[in-house]
Design a protein around this motif. Structure first.
Motif, PDB file in Angstrom:
ATOM      1  N   GLY A  30       0.813  -1.219   0.000  1.00 47.08           N
ATOM      2  CA  GLY A  30       0.000   0.000   0.000  1.00 47.08           C
ATOM      3  C   GLY A  30       0.846   1.268   0.000  1.00 47.08           C
ATOM      4  O   GLY A  30       2.076   1.230  -0.093  1.00 47.08           O
ATOM      5  N   ASP A  31       0.179   2.401   0.134  1.00 50.58           N
ATOM      6  CA  ASP A  31       0.813   3.723   0.025  1.00 50.58           C
ATOM      7  C   ASP A  31       1.900   3.926   1.073  1.00 50.58           C
ATOM      8  O   ASP A  31       1.605   3.973   2.272  1.00 50.58           O
ATOM      9  CB  ASP A  31      -0.247   4.822   0.175  1.00 50.58           C
ATOM     10  CG  ASP A  31      -1.421   4.649  -0.779  1.00 50.58           C
ATOM     11  OD1 ASP A  31      -1.808   3.500  -1.063  1.00 50.58           O
ATOM     12  OD2 ASP A  31      -1.964   5.673  -1.227  1.00 50.58           O
ATOM     13  N   VAL A  32       3.142   4.080   0.626  1.00 51.14           N
ATOM     14  CA  VAL A  32       4.298   4.174   1.531  1.00 51.14           C
ATOM     15  C   VAL A  32       4.485   5.608   2.048  1.00 51.14           C
ATOM     16  O   VAL A  32       4.824   5.814   3.219  1.00 51.14           O
ATOM     17  CB  VAL A  32       5.585   3.693   0.826  1.00 51.14           C
ATOM     18  CG1 VAL A  32       6.809   3.868   1.730  1.00 51.14           C
ATOM     19  CG2 VAL A  32       5.440   2.224   0.399  1.00 51.14           C
ATOM     20  N   GLY A  64       1.597   2.719  -5.560  1.00 45.70           N
ATOM     21  CA  GLY A  64       1.736   4.162  -5.796  1.00 45.70           C
ATOM     22  C   GLY A  64       1.675   4.992  -4.524  1.00 45.70           C
ATOM     23  O   GLY A  64       1.418   4.480  -3.438  1.00 45.70           O
ATOM     24  N   ASP A  65       1.935   6.297  -4.680  1.00 47.11           N
ATOM     25  CA  ASP A  65       2.112   7.207  -3.542  1.00 47.11           C
ATOM     26  C   ASP A  65       3.259   6.727  -2.650  1.00 47.11           C
ATOM     27  O   ASP A  65       3.108   6.579  -1.436  1.00 47.11           O
ATOM     28  CB  ASP A  65       0.812   7.402  -2.755  1.00 47.11           C
ATOM     29  CG  ASP A  65      -0.167   8.334  -3.453  1.00 47.11           C
ATOM     30  OD1 ASP A  65       0.129   8.775  -4.584  1.00 47.11           O
ATOM     31  OD2 ASP A  65      -1.222   8.626  -2.866  1.00 47.11           O
ATOM     32  N   LEU A  66       4.400   6.527  -3.297  1.00 47.46           N
ATOM     33  CA  LEU A  66       5.616   6.193  -2.549  1.00 47.46           C
ATOM     34  C   LEU A  66       6.156   7.433  -1.837  1.00 47.46           C
ATOM     35  O   LEU A  66       6.833   7.323  -0.820  1.00 47.46           O
ATOM     36  CB  LEU A  66       6.688   5.666  -3.519  1.00 47.46           C
ATOM     37  CG  LEU A  66       6.399   4.328  -4.187  1.00 47.46           C
ATOM     38  CD1 LEU A  66       7.430   4.050  -5.270  1.00 47.46           C
ATOM     39  CD2 LEU A  66       6.406   3.203  -3.155  1.00 47.46           C
ATOM     40  N   GLY A  95       0.889   6.824  -8.499  1.00 52.75           N
ATOM     41  CA  GLY A  95      -0.177   7.411  -7.691  1.00 52.75           C
ATOM     42  C   GLY A  95      -0.385   8.868  -8.056  1.00 52.75           C
ATOM     43  O   GLY A  95       0.397   9.458  -8.813  1.00 52.75           O
ATOM     44  N   ASN A  96      -1.417   9.462  -7.482  1.00 52.50           N
ATOM     45  CA  ASN A  96      -1.667  10.877  -7.747  1.00 52.50           C
ATOM     46  C   ASN A  96      -0.525  11.751  -7.224  1.00 52.50           C
ATOM     47  O   ASN A  96      -0.260  12.820  -7.773  1.00 52.50           O
ATOM     48  CB  ASN A  96      -3.005  11.320  -7.149  1.00 52.50           C
ATOM     49  CG  ASN A  96      -3.129  11.022  -5.682  1.00 52.50           C
ATOM     50  OD1 ASN A  96      -2.963   9.867  -5.271  1.00 52.50           O
ATOM     51  ND2 ASN A  96      -3.417  12.029  -4.877  1.00 52.50           N
ATOM     52  N   HIS A  97       0.176  11.312  -6.191  1.00 53.25           N
ATOM     53  CA  HIS A  97       1.284  12.131  -5.680  1.00 53.25           C
ATOM     54  C   HIS A  97       2.477  12.138  -6.631  1.00 53.25           C
ATOM     55  O   HIS A  97       3.106  13.179  -6.815  1.00 53.25           O
ATOM     56  CB  HIS A  97       1.689  11.673  -4.273  1.00 53.25           C
ATOM     57  CG  HIS A  97       0.765  12.202  -3.224  1.00 53.25           C
ATOM     58  ND1 HIS A  97       1.007  13.337  -2.498  1.00 53.25           N
ATOM     59  CD2 HIS A  97      -0.449  11.751  -2.822  1.00 53.25           C
ATOM     60  CE1 HIS A  97      -0.008  13.571  -1.681  1.00 53.25           C
ATOM     61  NE2 HIS A  97      -0.898  12.614  -1.850  1.00 53.25           N
ATOM     62  N   GLU A  98       2.786  10.993  -7.218  1.00 56.43           N
ATOM     63  CA  GLU A  98       3.865  10.978  -8.218  1.00 56.43           C
ATOM     64  C   GLU A  98       3.460  11.827  -9.426  1.00 56.43           C
ATOM     65  O   GLU A  98       4.258  12.599  -9.954  1.00 56.43           O
ATOM     66  CB  GLU A  98       4.176   9.540  -8.668  1.00 56.43           C
ATOM     67  CG  GLU A  98       4.994   8.726  -7.673  1.00 56.43           C
ATOM     68  CD  GLU A  98       4.151   8.010  -6.644  1.00 56.43           C
ATOM     69  OE1 GLU A  98       2.922   7.911  -6.845  1.00 56.43           O
ATOM     70  OE2 GLU A  98       4.704   7.541  -5.628  1.00 56.43           O
ATOM     71  N   VAL A 173      -4.337  -1.236  -9.074  1.00 53.43           N
ATOM     72  CA  VAL A 173      -4.292   0.156  -9.542  1.00 53.43           C
ATOM     73  C   VAL A 173      -4.031   1.034  -8.317  1.00 53.43           C
ATOM     74  O   VAL A 173      -4.080   0.546  -7.191  1.00 53.43           O
ATOM     75  CB  VAL A 173      -5.630   0.584 -10.203  1.00 53.43           C
ATOM     76  CG1 VAL A 173      -5.917  -0.233 -11.453  1.00 53.43           C
ATOM     77  CG2 VAL A 173      -6.785   0.486  -9.217  1.00 53.43           C
ATOM     78  N   HIS A 174      -3.783   2.335  -8.547  1.00 54.87           N
ATOM     79  CA  HIS A 174      -3.558   3.180  -7.374  1.00 54.87           C
ATOM     80  C   HIS A 174      -4.863   3.505  -6.630  1.00 54.87           C
ATOM     81  O   HIS A 174      -5.022   3.174  -5.460  1.00 54.87           O
ATOM     82  CB  HIS A 174      -2.837   4.486  -7.730  1.00 54.87           C
ATOM     83  CG  HIS A 174      -2.712   5.376  -6.525  1.00 54.87           C
ATOM     84  ND1 HIS A 174      -2.000   4.998  -5.415  1.00 54.87           N
ATOM     85  CD2 HIS A 174      -3.256   6.587  -6.221  1.00 54.87           C
ATOM     86  CE1 HIS A 174      -2.092   5.943  -4.476  1.00 54.87           C
ATOM     87  NE2 HIS A 174      -2.856   6.914  -4.939  1.00 54.87           N
ATOM     88  N   ALA A 175      -5.791   4.162  -7.315  1.00 54.98           N
ATOM     89  CA  ALA A 175      -6.983   4.671  -6.623  1.00 54.98           C
ATOM     90  C   ALA A 175      -8.229   3.818  -6.856  1.00 54.98           C
ATOM     91  O   ALA A 175      -9.036   3.628  -5.945  1.00 54.98           O
ATOM     92  CB  ALA A 175      -7.268   6.104  -7.068  1.00 54.98           C
ATOM     93  N   GLY A 212      -4.880   1.346  -3.435  1.00 59.18           N
ATOM     94  CA  GLY A 212      -4.495   2.144  -2.279  1.00 59.18           C
ATOM     95  C   GLY A 212      -5.323   3.413  -2.274  1.00 59.18           C
ATOM     96  O   GLY A 212      -6.522   3.372  -2.527  1.00 59.18           O
ATOM     97  N   HIS A 213      -4.668   4.568  -1.958  1.00 59.76           N
ATOM     98  CA  HIS A 213      -5.240   5.905  -2.139  1.00 59.76           C
ATOM     99  C   HIS A 213      -6.213   6.356  -1.054  1.00 59.76           C
ATOM    100  O   HIS A 213      -6.202   7.505  -0.660  1.00 59.76           O
ATOM    101  CB  HIS A 213      -5.908   6.012  -3.510  1.00 59.76           C
ATOM    102  CG  HIS A 213      -6.332   7.392  -3.891  1.00 59.76           C
ATOM    103  ND1 HIS A 213      -5.438   8.449  -3.931  1.00 59.76           N
ATOM    104  CD2 HIS A 213      -7.539   7.901  -4.261  1.00 59.76           C
ATOM    105  CE1 HIS A 213      -6.097   9.543  -4.323  1.00 59.76           C
ATOM    106  NE2 HIS A 213      -7.364   9.235  -4.521  1.00 59.76           N
ATOM    107  N   THR A 214      -7.092   5.475  -0.618  1.00 57.55           N
ATOM    108  CA  THR A 214      -8.067   5.873   0.402  1.00 57.55           C
ATOM    109  C   THR A 214      -7.792   5.077   1.671  1.00 57.55           C
ATOM    110  O   THR A 214      -7.773   3.839   1.656  1.00 57.55           O
ATOM    111  CB  THR A 214      -9.507   5.622  -0.101  1.00 57.55           C
ATOM    112  OG1 THR A 214      -9.720   6.439  -1.269  1.00 57.55           O
ATOM    113  CG2 THR A 214     -10.520   5.995   0.960  1.00 57.55           C
TER     114      THR A 214
END
Ligand SMILES: [Mn+2]
Length: 255
Positions: A30-32, A64-66, A95-98, A173-175, A212-214
């Protein structure tokens, strides 16, 4: 009546016993969010698990969202760049952050400040930027300062991240996905950002979506999706799901 019956008959059925492909195992993390400490611990657990139960074909999926929010984005990217060579089939999803980091560094505008607010400060700081200076600078100069601090190797690595990964009856997927839309027709916006339209849907997708994401306090197992973001940066709990055949279980690193 007949119309209703016919439509019901052709609707995809919920996959009741989803399975990974034969002779394969996937670990999905999951999101690191910059929690290098938890990532190290979780990778050690995965390595030990893998050694104790060897499997012919193994994948390690990062959903994603590492980066951002947590204290050591640089350390996380560094570790994964170095580990790529010996990790069995690593898969990195964007992820959305990357996405946001790449976007504001490529084309700095007012969104640069949004990125900083949503965890970019911590990311920039991990790359040695004196973030106190950023607030007083105009966006272009601030972005140039952050750009100069991030090795191009890191940027290129992050830019190479994929959008989804299919594993038997599962898709990572990420989200999430837009319900009713084929996987290859999904927009990157949905794959990296979607929330309620996906989370609240009980539509039977053609696969079980692992995402991940949520943030949830524990893995969020629903008939059509499984959320594995346990909010590591704030909760101190980083989660991985392990899928092999029709069995699945979880590994967690926590402080
Ligand atoms: Mn996210």
């Amino acid at each position: 009546m007949f119309e209703k019956f016919r439509r019901k008959a052709v609707a995809p059925a919920m996959i009741t016993a989803p399975s990974g492909p034969a002779d394969a195992r996937a670990y999905a993390i999951g999101d690191v969010h910059g929690r290098l400490d938890l990532l190290r611990n979780l990778l050690e657990q995965i390595e030990a698990d893998s050694r104790a139960n060897p499997c012919e074909r193994e994948y390690i999926v990062f959903v994603g969202d590492l980066i951002d929010r947590g204290p050591d984005s640089r350390g996380v990217i560094d570790l994964l760049l170095r580990s790529k060579k010996y990790l069995p089939h690593p898969v990195f999803l964007m992820g959305n952050h990357e996405e946001m980091m790449l976007r504001v560094l490529d084309k700095p505008d007012e969104k640069f400040r949004d990125w900083l607010t949503y965890g970019g400060y911590e990311c920039a700081q991990s790359y040695g930027v004196e973030v106190g200076r950023l607030a007083a600078m105009d966006v272009e100069h601030a972005a140039a300062l952050v750009n100069a601090a991030i090795p191009s190797e890191h940027r290129a690595f992050i830019a190479s991240f994929a959008d989804s990964f299919r594993f038997g009856d599962y898709v990572f997927v990420h989200a999430g996905i837009r319900p009713g839309v084929a996987l290859d027709a999904q927009s990157t916006r949905d794959l990296r950002w979607i929330r309620e339209d996906f989370l609240d849907s009980n539509v039977a997708h053609p696969f079980v979506v692992v995402h991940g994401h949520t943030i949830t306090s524990a893995p969020d197992e629903q008939p059509n999706r499984i959320g594995i973001d346990t909010g590591a940066y704030a909760s101190g709990v980083l989660t991985a799901i392990r899928i092999e055949g029709t069995t699945r279980n979880y590994l967690q690193a926590q402080v």
